[in-house]
Structures are given as structure tokens and as C-alpha cells.
Design an enzyme around this catalytic site. Structure first.
Site, short mmCIF file in Angstrom:
data_model
loop_
_atom_site.label_atom_id
_atom_site.label_comp_id
_atom_site.label_asym_id
_atom_site.label_seq_id
_atom_site.Cartn_x
_atom_site.Cartn_y
_atom_site.Cartn_z
N GLY A 29 110.11 43.44 121.55
CA GLY A 29 110.75 41.97 121.72
C GLY A 29 112.23 42.43 121.30
O GLY A 29 112.73 43.49 120.84
N ASN A 30 113.14 41.56 121.07
CA ASN A 30 114.29 41.46 120.59
C ASN A 30 114.77 40.39 119.65
O ASN A 30 113.94 39.21 119.50
CB ASN A 30 115.52 41.77 121.42
CG ASN A 30 115.33 40.68 122.66
OD1 ASN A 30 115.87 39.72 122.38
ND2 ASN A 30 114.88 40.86 123.92
N ARG A 31 115.97 40.32 119.04
CA ARG A 31 116.39 39.29 118.15
C ARG A 31 116.99 37.96 118.89
O ARG A 31 117.77 37.29 117.77
CB ARG A 31 117.15 39.80 117.03
CG ARG A 31 116.56 40.98 116.26
CD ARG A 31 117.60 41.43 115.26
NE ARG A 31 117.21 42.29 114.28
CZ ARG A 31 116.07 42.14 113.35
NH1 ARG A 31 115.89 41.29 112.90
NH2 ARG A 31 115.99 43.51 112.62
N SER A 32 117.20 37.67 120.19
CA SER A 32 117.80 36.70 120.62
C SER A 32 116.94 35.41 120.06
O SER A 32 115.72 35.30 120.13
CB SER A 32 117.35 36.75 122.23
OG SER A 32 117.77 35.51 122.59
#
Ligand code: C5P
Length: 234
Positions: A29-32
Site C-alpha cells: 500500500g501507500n501513505r495516501s
């Protein structure tokens, strides 16, 4: 009273991050946070548009407003299908989602286990399609896509290229009409309520608008809602 500027317009907003599954319990995943995308959806709705929000993984919940419909996706593949469906005949696409550039090449149907002999698993990645670039291509080939396509670029900068230069190159490479740059890093932008953006216009759009500041970015700092309003104004 003046008519709302986006009255009757169909606006598609993608927001949040994608989640690419590794096995039934793990993902990349990512930090958005989804905050900028959500602010765009709210600002467009306030300007009179009919908004379709395609929401990935977000820290915030989509507002329950009569002129916003929301659809939830997890993977880049699901986002791609949703964008293709929603942008047919749309006036504007705001591609704020943080799409994973890569996904695990193989999905393990069973949870990946620690091995007895101490060897570590290797995760092989493969490229996800570039949904923004594909939408631009589909518009060129079929003429059905959104009239205006806006891309976003989160750059951390690098030793050999300034973020603005990277963003200019990205605008031309992806072929979108506007590109919104924000610099990201440990304590910048992601999850924050405040942001700093630079809006770049394609040469074609600058020509059409007879833009006197051709080539120069429109820069602003403020809340993500204020940034959303500046993007819609552009
Ligand atoms: O290439 P980069 O990921 O920096 O480009 C960011 C822009 O491209 C964003 O608007 C993002 O939503 C979009 N994008 C996409 N499909 C991908 C990767 C990024 O549409 N696979």
C-alpha cells in the site's frame, strides 16, 4: 445570483491509495490519505457538478451529499475498470488517486509462511498499467473521454532533477491537460490538512486559454480545500 460554474458538468474524481494483495492477509500500500481527492470532490460538488468519486483506501470517509456518488475500489486493476466506466462522456477527470506502480506478480492463495530453513521469501513485482496515460490515449483514439484530464504528481525530488522539471516532463509524457505537483516526504503533504501545489498547463491548453503566463506554474499554499478550488479554477 450567478450560476454555479460547474452546473451540469460531470466530474470524476479518484482519491486515496490502491492496495495490491500479496496473500489473503497482506498487501502493498501507500501513505495516501485521500484528503486532497475528497476536497476536490467536495469543491466540485459545491461548484454545481455531478461528482462520481472513485475511492481507494482512505483515512477519511466520503461525504454523504446528494450530488456525489461514491464507489469503492482496492486494487489498481479495479480502479482502471472503474475509471474506464465512469469517464465515458465525462467533462472532467481529476486523477488524484495514488496508484501503485507495481503489484506482486503472483498472488499466494495461502498465507506466506516462515520457512524452517531460514530462507526469506522473494516478492517479484510487475508493472501496473498507467491509468491516466491510458485515459488520455483513449480520448485521442475514441474521442469519448473527459474533456479535461488532470494528473497529479507527488515528487520527493532527487539529486539530479528538480521537482518542477520532473513534473513538466511528466505532463508531456502522460499527455494530460493539467498536472498538479506537490512535494512529498516524511512530514509533507500526506495526511496533512495543508498543502502546497504548483499547477502546470499543457502547451495546448495554454494556447487555447491564450495564457499570458504560458509555461509558468500557478502556485499556492493553503488547505486542501483551497488547493481544490485553485485546481478547479485552472
Ligand atoms: O507516474 P506517477 O505515478 O508519478 O504519476 C502520477 C499520476 O498518474 C497521478 O495522477 C496518478 O493518479 C496517475 N497514475 C495512474 N496509473 C498509475 C500510476 C499513476 O493513473 N499506474
Amino acid at each position: 445570483e450567478a450560476q454555479p460554474p460547474l452546473l451540469g458538468r460531470r466530474v470524476v474524481v479518484t482519491a486515496g491509495g490502491t492496495r495490491e494483495p500479496l496473500d489473503p492477509v497482506r498487501y502493498l500500500g501507500n501513505r495516501s490519505s485521500g484528503k486532497q481527492g475528497l476536497a476536490l470532490a467536495e469543491a466540485a460538488a459545491a461548484a454545481g457538478a455531478q461528482v462520481h468519486l472513485i475511492a481507494g483506501i482512505m483515512d477519511v470517509t466520503a461525504p454523504d451529499l446528494p450530488n456525489i456518488t461514491a464507489e469503492h475500489i482496492e486494487t489498481a486493476a479495479q480502479l482502471r475498470a472503474a475509471v474506464e466506466r465512469a469517464t465515458d462522456g465525462a467533462d472532467l477527470l481529476l486523477m488524484a488517486a495514488a496508484v501503485a506502480d507495481f503489484r506482486p506478480a503472483d498472488y499466494a492463495a495461502q498465507k506466506i509462511k516462515k520457512t524452517e530453513d531460514g530462507t526469506n521469501p522473494v516478492i517479484t513485482l510487475e508493472r501496473n498499467p498507467d491509468i491516466l496515460a491510458e485515459t488520455v490515449q483513449r480520448r485521442a483514439q475514441q474521442g469519448t473521454g473527459p474533456t479535461v484530464i488532470v494528473g497529479f504528481a507527488a515528487e520527493t525530488g532527487s539529486a539530479d532533477a528538480e521537482p518542477l522539471e520532473l513534473a513538466r516532463a511528466k505532463l508531456l509524457r502522460k499527455g494530460c491537460d493539467l498536472l498538479v505537483l506537490n512535494q512529498v516526504g516524511e512530514n509533507l503533504v500526506f495526511g496533512r490538512d495543508e498543502t502546497e501545489i504548483h499547477i502546470l498547463s499543457s502547451p495546448e491548453l495554454s494556447d487555447q486559454a491564450q495564457d499570458a503566463n504560458r509555461g509558468e506554474p500557478v502556485s499556492m499554499r493553503g488547505t486542501k480545500r483551497q488547493a481544490a478550488e485553485a485546481i478547479l479554477a485552472a
